[in-house]
Design an enzyme around this catalytic site. Structure first.
Site, PDB file in Angstrom:
ATOM      1  N   THR A 418       2.628  -3.517  12.759  1.00  0.00           N
ATOM      2  CA  THR A 418       3.045  -2.259  13.378  1.00  0.00           C
ATOM      3  C   THR A 418       3.129  -2.327  14.896  1.00  0.00           C
ATOM      4  O   THR A 418       2.644  -3.257  15.540  1.00  0.00           O
ATOM      5  CB  THR A 418       2.167  -1.037  13.007  1.00  0.00           C
ATOM      6  N   ASP A 460       2.616  -2.993   0.422  1.00  0.00           N
ATOM      7  CA  ASP A 460       1.640  -1.923   0.639  1.00  0.00           C
ATOM      8  C   ASP A 460       1.394  -1.091  -0.616  1.00  0.00           C
ATOM      9  O   ASP A 460       0.535  -0.202  -0.606  1.00  0.00           O
ATOM     10  CB  ASP A 460       2.095  -1.008   1.778  1.00  0.00           C
ATOM     11  N   SER A 489      -1.977   2.889   6.732  1.00  0.00           N
ATOM     12  CA  SER A 489      -3.066   3.106   7.692  1.00  0.00           C
ATOM     13  C   SER A 489      -2.573   3.658   9.024  1.00  0.00           C
ATOM     14  O   SER A 489      -3.390   3.961   9.906  1.00  0.00           O
ATOM     15  CB  SER A 489      -3.810   1.786   7.955  1.00  0.00           C
ATOM     16  N   GLY A 509      -1.903  -2.498  13.995  1.00  0.00           N
ATOM     17  CA  GLY A 509      -2.846  -3.492  13.495  1.00  0.00           C
ATOM     18  C   GLY A 509      -3.339  -3.256  12.088  1.00  0.00           C
ATOM     19  O   GLY A 509      -4.463  -3.641  11.749  1.00  0.00           O
ATOM     20  N   GLY A 510      -2.528  -2.619  11.239  1.00  0.00           N
ATOM     21  CA  GLY A 510      -2.871  -2.471   9.833  1.00  0.00           C
ATOM     22  C   GLY A 510      -4.191  -1.758   9.609  1.00  0.00           C
ATOM     23  O   GLY A 510      -4.448  -0.684  10.159  1.00  0.00           O
TER      24      GLY A 510
END
EC number: 3.4.19.13
Length: 637
Positions: A418, A460, A489, A509-510
């Protein structure tokens, strides 16, 4: 929360809307004429077709070719508008849109497109996004869900014969939503014409851009993948060698795609030549996305989810984002302490935060796409202050526990990647936006005819047959269905107090996003750190499984060292936490509004309450901070 407005994929530009914005742009020019003429002489603007056309500013061009990232501040201040993005060029492009009278959403369009060009490992028009817009005019915040969807031919068992295809290759691609979502937000809020907002990104893609260190590092970790795929190889390598930091990257096919979309509108992507080329390339690479998938894509527009925490109102995305719900749950748990941090130090508060996050991660896998599963009960419980108090009683200051103590039932989502940015304009309209292609370079496939990096967002989703490291069953609420959106997230937030803008923040950063955003918020608004310190301070992360506290200890691209103190590590170890060093972390962008006299601010708000009418938005000093963990820099008007 009002019912979602399902926006059409917008098969062509709304010429009535464009005409109106051209008129608005013309009016803006009259009031800004002297300023714009002055700026034009210094290379910031040029004029074309009787409208203001936004180009790369001289500063952004100089930054691009010098790579002198250390000479640009990580912090900027202004009363007239600021941008915090994870690339200096994109921040400056956004600021130049604001200088020309653009709304925060106008700037967001230009920034998003720029980031998709210069940081293609993280985002792009082949992916999706979450966007929060807070409008000061009517004191409302809206959520734009442009998350990728599962193709019409997708099914929950589609990867049972090849689990690797869920994360690598064209079969892992979800239907992109970014262009449709940007257009919908622009149509509602934008002041400037659509086409000029594309020109900086087109110029970067066509004329070339310098590979900054973070992209250079990402390329170096994916050499085999890049050289294997014809499209990736054509953009990110030269003469059989992948590009390195400081070299110039070109993507002329992407420039052409962006130019076509700028002229024809989103219809070029969802029902036109760009989409047709993309679908053809995806099919050739083994994917299942069709033109019917693109034509059926819809943007979801709702009121933002607004939750009161610690005296502030947090505006964020509803599910399928787990970010706002997860953030609010943890904050409610921490708020149930009379004193979160002790006088002797922050370590106990950090232990309590870790424990609260473990409870949150156990609960969030009951969430999913609300169009497909009923998440009301799960959300209500996660947001309940009474439930937070019950959880707080299960947290002990002297110890931690194994994962089963937190009553987790399902395997964790392990989303990645992201990019995030924040924008606030002169009127205190704000945007907080997170975009993604998921893994680094998404599916590892680049469409040769369009220059678009394919996302791998299907990873995901949960699938019935997958075996995960935590050995727990997959979450049924997140199983694949056609047109469904996977859990995420991503946590773009706008913070207000008594209706006035306070902050915008979010991270990349997930699974690390929620912990990072929590810590920056606590640093800024509970520990009263300055914005720069709040972002730069070392962080810890926990995923529940593995039952490990990851702590930052590394040197940034600019040479700054970020690390958790030995005292903190010892304190956590004494409570049974297993510790593991992390050479990196989530990247957070932050904008904060502050006032010289807090009493004056409170007086103005109180007067507004008494007369029963909202006065003009308070305009304090805006401070924008870009995280040194990546090579971004903020920009000011």
């Amino acid at each position: 929360m009002r019912d979602a407005i399902i926006a059409d994929p917008l098969l062509a530009i709304d010429h009535e809307t464009v005409a109106e914005k051209k008129k608005q742009s013309k009016n803006l020019k009259i009031s800004l004429l002297l300023l714009l003429i002055l700026l034009a002489t210094s290379g910031y603007y040029s004029f074309s077709d009787n409208i203001t056309t936004v180009f790369l500013s001289r500063q952004a061009i100089d930054d691009d070719h010098s790579l002198s990232l250390g000479t640009i501040s990580d912090v900027v201040e202004s009363e007239n508008g600021v941008v915090a993005a994870d690339d200096a060029r994109c921040s400056e492009i956004g600021a130049s849109v604001l200088r020309s009278g653009g709304h925060a959403v106008d700037a967001a369009v230009a920034i998003t497109l720029c980031v998709g060009v210069v940081n293609p490992m993280s985002s792009g028009i082949g992916g999706g996004s979450f966007l929060i817009v807070s409008s000061q005019k009517d004191s409302k915040a809206e959520a734009f869900d442009m998350r990728e969807t599962a193709p019409l031919a997708a099914s929950k068992d589609m990867y049972k014969n090849d689990a690797s295809a869920k994360s690598l290759g064209a079969l892992s691609m979800g239907v992109p939503g970014e262009i449709a979502g940007l257009y919908e937000a622009w149509k509602r809020y934008g002041r400037l014409p659509w086409k000029p907002l594309f020109e900086p990104a087109i110029k970067l893609a066509r004329d070339g851009f310098v590979v900054y260190p973070y992209l250079g590092k990402a390329i170096s970790t994916k050499v085999a993948m890049i050289l294997k795929d014809p499209g990736m190889r054509s953009v990110f390598s030269r003469n059989g060698q992948v590009l390195k930091t400081g070299e110039t990257c070109y993507n002329p096919e992407l420039a052409q795609s962006l130019e076509t979309i700028s002229e024809q509108g989103p219809g070029a992507f969802y029902n036109g030549t760009v989409g047709e080329k993309l679908v053809k390339d995806v099919k050739k690479a083994g994917g299942i996305i069709t033109m019917d998938d693109l034509r059926s894509y819809k943007v979801r527009v709702t009121d933002a989810m607004s939750v009161d925490v610690m005296g502030y109102t947090v505006h964020g995305m509803p599910p399928p984002s787990g970010g706002t719900v997860g953030f609010s749950m943890v904050m409610n748990i921490l708020d149930s302490y009379s004193n979160l941090y002790t006088a002797s130090g922050r370590e106990l508060g950090l232990h309590r935060l870790i424990e609260a996050m473990k409870h949150m991660f156990a609960a969030r896998m009951d969430l999913g796409d609300p169009e497909f599963v009923n998440v009301t009960n799960s959300m209500n419980q996660m947001l309940s202050k009474a439930h937070a108090e019950e959880i707080q009683k299960r947290i002990f200051d002297n110890t931690t526990f194994p994962p089963e103590y937190y009553m987790n039932r399902w395997s964790q989502l392990r989303d990645q990647g992201t990019s995030h940015f924040c924008v606030v304009d002169a009127d205190r309209n704000s945007v907080s936006m997170t975009s993604t292609v998921n893994y680094r370079f998404g599916a590892g496939v680049l469409s040769p005819s369009t220059g678009i990096v394919l996302n791998n967002e299907m990873d995901d989703f949960s699938t019935p047959t997958e075996i995960t490291p935590d050995m727990l069953p997959p979450a049924p609420t997140n199983f694949i269905e056609p047109n469904k959106r996977p859990l995420s997230s991503m946590t773009p937030l706008v913070i207000t107090k008594d209706g006035e803008f306070v902050a915008a923040l979010g991270g990349a950063g997930g699974m690390h996003i929620i912990p990072a955003v929590l810590q920056v918020f606590l640093n800024c608004f509970v520990l009263n750190m300055k914005p720069k310190e709040a972002v730069e301070s070392a962080r810890i992360y926990h995923r529940l499984i593995p039952n490990v506290v990851s702590y930052e200890n590394f040197t940034t691209i600019n040479g700054d060292h970020i690390g958790v103190s030995e005292d903190t590590k010892m304190f956590l170890a004494e409570r049974g936490h297993e510790l593991k060093e992390l050479s990196g972390g989530a990247i957070v962008q932050l904008i904060v509004q502050s006032f010289k006299e807090e009493k004056e601010e409170e007086m103005i708000i109180e007067i507004g309450r008494k007369i029963g009418k909202k006065s003009k938005p308070l305009k304090g000093l805006l401070t924008a901070v870009s995280d040194p963990r990546k090579d971004g820099k903020p920009a000011a008007v």
